[in-house]
Design a protein around this motif. Structure first.
Motif, PDB file in Angstrom:
ATOM      1  N   GLN B 247       0.840  -1.203   0.000  1.00 47.65           N
ATOM      2  CA  GLN B 247       0.000   0.000   0.000  1.00 47.65           C
ATOM      3  C   GLN B 247       0.874   1.252   0.000  1.00 47.65           C
ATOM      4  O   GLN B 247       0.591   2.218  -0.708  1.00 47.65           O
ATOM      5  N   HIS B 248       1.955   1.211   0.793  1.00 50.64           N
ATOM      6  CA  HIS B 248       2.870   2.355   0.794  1.00 50.64           C
ATOM      7  C   HIS B 248       3.550   2.499  -0.567  1.00 50.64           C
ATOM      8  O   HIS B 248       3.698   3.594  -1.093  1.00 50.64           O
ATOM      9  N   ARG B 250       2.432   1.533  -3.443  1.00 51.42           N
ATOM     10  CA  ARG B 250       1.474   1.980  -4.460  1.00 51.42           C
ATOM     11  C   ARG B 250       1.202   3.465  -4.340  1.00 51.42           C
ATOM     12  O   ARG B 250       1.068   4.167  -5.339  1.00 51.42           O
ATOM     13  N   THR B 251       1.136   3.935  -3.101  1.00 48.59           N
ATOM     14  CA  THR B 251       0.940   5.369  -2.914  1.00 48.59           C
ATOM     15  C   THR B 251       2.130   6.133  -3.489  1.00 48.59           C
ATOM     16  O   THR B 251       1.968   7.163  -4.144  1.00 48.59           O
ATOM     17  N   SER B 254       2.022   6.043  -7.264  1.00 47.13           N
ATOM     18  CA  SER B 254       0.934   6.868  -7.789  1.00 47.13           C
ATOM     19  C   SER B 254       1.390   8.302  -7.965  1.00 47.13           C
ATOM     20  O   SER B 254       0.810   9.054  -8.729  1.00 47.13           O
ATOM     21  N   SER B 310      -5.987  12.572  -4.728  1.00 50.13           N
ATOM     22  CA  SER B 310      -4.851  12.227  -3.882  1.00 50.13           C
ATOM     23  C   SER B 310      -4.897  13.062  -2.600  1.00 50.13           C
ATOM     24  O   SER B 310      -4.715  12.548  -1.490  1.00 50.13           O
ATOM     25  N   PRO B 322      -2.168   4.770   4.538  1.00 52.67           N
ATOM     26  CA  PRO B 322      -2.794   4.356   3.283  1.00 52.67           C
ATOM     27  C   PRO B 322      -3.799   3.226   3.504  1.00 52.67           C
ATOM     28  O   PRO B 322      -3.760   2.538   4.515  1.00 52.67           O
ATOM     29  N   SER B 326      -5.203   3.187  -1.988  1.00 54.98           N
ATOM     30  CA  SER B 326      -3.889   3.224  -2.651  1.00 54.98           C
ATOM     31  C   SER B 326      -3.948   2.482  -3.985  1.00 54.98           C
ATOM     32  O   SER B 326      -3.186   2.793  -4.892  1.00 54.98           O
ATOM     33  N   LYS B 330      -2.682   4.140  -7.309  1.00 54.69           N
ATOM     34  CA  LYS B 330      -1.623   3.479  -8.070  1.00 54.69           C
ATOM     35  C   LYS B 330      -2.091   3.247  -9.500  1.00 54.69           C
ATOM     36  O   LYS B 330      -1.398   3.565 -10.459  1.00 54.69           O
TER      37      LYS B 330
END
Lengths: 384, 409
Positions: B247-248, B250-251, B254, B310, B322, B326, B330
């Motif tokens: 998740q981190h 993907r953030t 993104s 965002s 996140p 996310s 992403k």
């Protein structure tokens, strides 16, 4: 620092109460009933009375003029909820377009006279701008000729929302200037019953009320010209941008509703022995719709917040209005079409409600400029 | 409260004014990115100075607690710092997977000792981390991974290989997913472990990509000996951490999508798609190609909506970190970056198609390579299709076909 995009507690409460009201008092079955009965007004006057009592007519009107000062975000949240159940009401024509036109262009005397009556639900308005098959706000051929201490209006208007029920019609007519120019347009308050005003109701595909209006030597007093002179292109843009943003909020509500109904169907409908929502071919399309809806929501929130922020420049509001209307038009197109497709055969039946959203999407896309119009404007506003 | 924040803003502005070197306020080429590490390279000596000063305040990791070397800032203060950095167009002092990926999960799952050991070195850019996730046989089906860690006394012996390990050849340490239970269902036998890449038995081989560069590596582990205490979180519960870290990641990825959305101000000072199109097409006011103009408008509107989303998701999660959102960020951010690269090529016509040598300037030569690099955006960190799966299943709560079929068997 920029305005927050998160709803505060007061706004969340407002939205919840509006949602509850629409669900109980104005469900989709009311829209169907009005359509089926070929209702003469096209909206329910009892329901309208209740909406007035809830304060929705005065939501974006300042307290000084009999309103409640909830701002554009307040009205936007209400519209989002009425969009969910496709409520037929004078909110768009009278409150979003009419009241804001008076607020932005009217003289102090006109505001004091008219705005409290709108807030009290005593006055229904229509906004007569379009003359052609597509929205093109500068292309106004209707004329206002000065003389005898007033004006004489001639011309024809089309796609006038609530034109057949309005007490007064705000007619945009050319006082002077080039026939394709944004300068020289006046906003005239015309009594619907005045001599020379010919109104023909047009039943649209979404069931809402529109009208064609012919103006034949209609005499208007000088004090019925909003602001006493031709409006500036900036003021007209601002009125239209407020309405485009409000309409986008209503579209957002409809989009969310049609999406949720579709998701419910995907979870329930079984074929090949499993819920069809388990199929990846449909899951990925649902996920893509979700993405588009979240982006749409952000634009609507930001545009409403910008309207309520005194520091916003008119250029910023214009860019956000066109971004929102372009994006929401596309998202509504996508989600309403997928809604019908994913419901399969039953989605094609009149008995089932999903088709109402497809119909509303087409009209809402067209109203106040479609996606192509607004992308063109957005590009121009960004100097490319 | 607001007064305090404004005071913080003034102090921050003053500090940045006197501490951010002028050359750190100019656009940055990819080769100038500061990654830190034992063998850190600084294309510009000011970069090293800038890193030292920022790290001393903990501002390379503004919200990490002070006891681990971070800045200890509140979310509101961190936003002010970000705004003030953007205002002077300051370069990031340090970019690293330790900051964007490992640090946040150590703060959530690591022991106090693990945090004390690793976080300050991440803040100061002393250790450069890489991510041992994908394997030759485990891409989208990451949990099927086969790298084995077997306990021998107080150490694990690790054997196997990883692939698409970004900058493994330059990294000092690796955070790595390994199988520690060989009988359990695939998600329940994975552990999350940290080890030094300088240890015996670790080797790497860069992979040449279609863009002509080699940011990714194959990484091989041959009887690598790692202390048992280097496992983060519970044994065999590594999948929980793996997903959180994704998740981190993907953030972070993104963020590529924010390059085109400058409408809200800030961001890179790179040329926009529309300015590139106008320059190459010789248009001074309105773009003469109406189709290209419409597509650029659509791209810019989507970019603006994405940047707002965002921001809104950060405001709505209010420091909660996140979530499955996310996956939206992403997915959309990567698609936007790919669209941006395609539009840049279209805008610049055949000037964008040079590969090397004479006849093109450096900016033109980077267009095609950046375009090719962008194709990895929707593959790395979980493919576009995996993100859509996560949204469908976790956000929209649509049924799981595999689970249903398994139940019927």
């Amino acid at each position: 620092m920029s305005v927050s995009l998160r709803l505060n507690e007061e706004q969340q409460l407002l939205r919840e109460s509006a949602r509850g009201f629409c669900r109980e008092q104005a469900p989709l079955s009311l829209h169907r009933k009005l359509r089926d009965s070929r209702d003469a007004d096209g909206f329910d006057r009892g329901l309208w009375r209740q909406m007035v009592e809830l304060g929705w007519t005065g939501m974006a009107i300042p307290e000084a003029y009999g309103g409640y000062g909830f701002g554009h975000t307040g009205l936007g949240l209400v519209l989002e909820e009425t969009g969910r159940t496709l409520v037929d009401s004078p909110l768009i024509a009278t409150v979003l377009l009419g009241a804001n036109a008076i607020l932005e262009s009217g003289s102090e005397a006109q505001k004091e006279e008219l705005l409290p009556r709108i807030a009290a639900g005593e006055l229904l308005l229509a906004f007569a701008l379009d003359e052609h098959i597509v929205h093109d706000p500068a292309r106004v051929d209707s004329t206002a000729t000065q003389g005898n201490g007033g004006y004489t209006l001639n011309g024809g208007k089309t796609f006038v929302l609530d034109g057949h029920v309005a007490d007064r019609i705000i007619v945009i007519a050319r006082i002077d200037g080039e026939s394709d120019g944004a300068d020289g347009l006046g906003l005239f308050l015309v009594d619907a019953a005045a001599q020379g005003v010919e109104i023909t109701r047009t039943i649209m595909v979404d069931g809402r009320n529109c009208a064609n209006i012919v103006l034949n030597n209609v005499a208007v007093d000088a004090d019925n010209l909003l602001g006493g002179s031709a409006t500036t292109p900036e003021a007209l843009d601002r009125i239209l941008d407020i309405a485009r943003i409000g309409l986008s909020a209503e579209m957002l509500g409809s989009i969310e509703e049609v999406f949720e109904r579709t998701l419910d169907y995907l979870r329930q409908r079984e074929q090949f022995g499993v819920p069809i929502g388990a199929f990846q071919a449909l899951q990925h399309r649902a996920a893509e719709m979700y993405n588009e809806i979240e982006l749409s929501k952000s634009l609507v929130r930001a545009a409403l917040a910008a309207l309520d922020d005194p520091a916003s420049s008119s250029a910023r509001i214009a860019r956000l209005a066109s971004a929102a209307k372009a994006k929401l038009s596309e998202a509504f197109f996508l989600v309403s079409n997928e809604g019908v497709q994913m419901h399969g055969g039953i989605g094609m039946t009149d008995e089932f409600d999903i088709g109402f959203f497809l119909k509303r999407a087409r009209v809402a896309q067209q109203f106040l400029g479609d996606a192509g119009f607004h992308r063109d404007r957005y590009a121009t506003l960004h100097s490319f | 409260m607001n007064g305090e924040l404004e005071l913080f803003r003034t102090e921050t502005r003053d500090w940045l004014e006197s501490n951010c070197p002028d050359s750190m306020r100019t656009p940055m080429l990819p080769k100038e990115v500061v990654w830190g590490g034992r063998n850190a390279e600084y294309a510009n000596p000011d970069s090293e100075l800038w890193l030292e000063r920022m790290a001393a305040k903990g501002w390379t990791c503004p919200q990490w607690p002070g006891e681990y070397g971070g800045g200890g800032l509140s979310p509101a203060q961190a936003e002010v710092l970000a705004e003030e950095l953007a205002r002077i167009r300051a370069r990031p002092a340090l970019t690293s997977f330790g900051i964007s990926m490992l640090g946040p999960v150590l703060l959530e799952f690591g022991t106090h000792e693990q945090r004390l050991e690793h976080l300050p070195k991440i803040v100061r850019g002393e250790i450069r981390w890489c991510q041992g996730y994908s394997e030759p046989g485990s891409g989208s089906d990451l949990a099927s991974l086969n790298t084995r860690a077997e306990l021998q006394g107080d150490h694990y012996i690790i054997n196997g290989s990883k692939v698409w390990t970004s900058y493994a050849d330059k990294a000092d340490w690796i955070f790595c997913l390994v199988r520690t239970d060989f009988e359990a269902p695939k998600h329940q036998g994975i552990s999350f472990i940290l080890f030094d890449m300088a240890g015996a038995g670790v080797s790497t081989r860069p992979i040449m990509l279609i863009s002509g560069s080699s940011p990714f590596c194959e990484t091989f582990f041959d009887d690598v000996k790692v202390p048992a205490g280097n496992i983060v979180g519970r044994l065999n519960d590594g999948w929980t951490i793996a997903k959180r870290l994704l998740q981190h990641e993907r953030t972070m990825i993104s963020g590529f999508g924010l390059a085109g959305g400058q409408a809200e101000g800030g961001g890179a000072s790179e040329a926009t798609v529309e300015s590139t199109a106008k320059r190459y097409r010789g248009d001074t006011e309105k773009l003469s190609d109406p189709l290209l103009r419409d597509r650029i408008a659509q791209f810019k509107i989507d970019s603006e909506a994405f940047a707002l989303t965002s921001r809104r998701s950060a405001e709505e999660s209010a420091g909660g970190g996140p979530s499955h959102i996310s996956s939206l960020l992403k997915y959309y951010g990567c698609e936007l970056n790919k669209r941006r690269c395609e539009l840049l090529l279209e805008a610049a016509g055949n000037r964008s198609l040079g590969w090397e040598g004479e006849g093109f300037d450096a900016g033109e030569l980077s267009l095609a390579r950046e375009w090719l690099r962008s194709k990895a955006n929707s593959i790395e960190g979980g493919t576009a299709e995996i993100q859509l799966n996560v949204i469908a299943r976790r956000v929209l709560d649509l049924p799981d076909l595999t689970g249903i079929l398994r139940g019927k068997r």
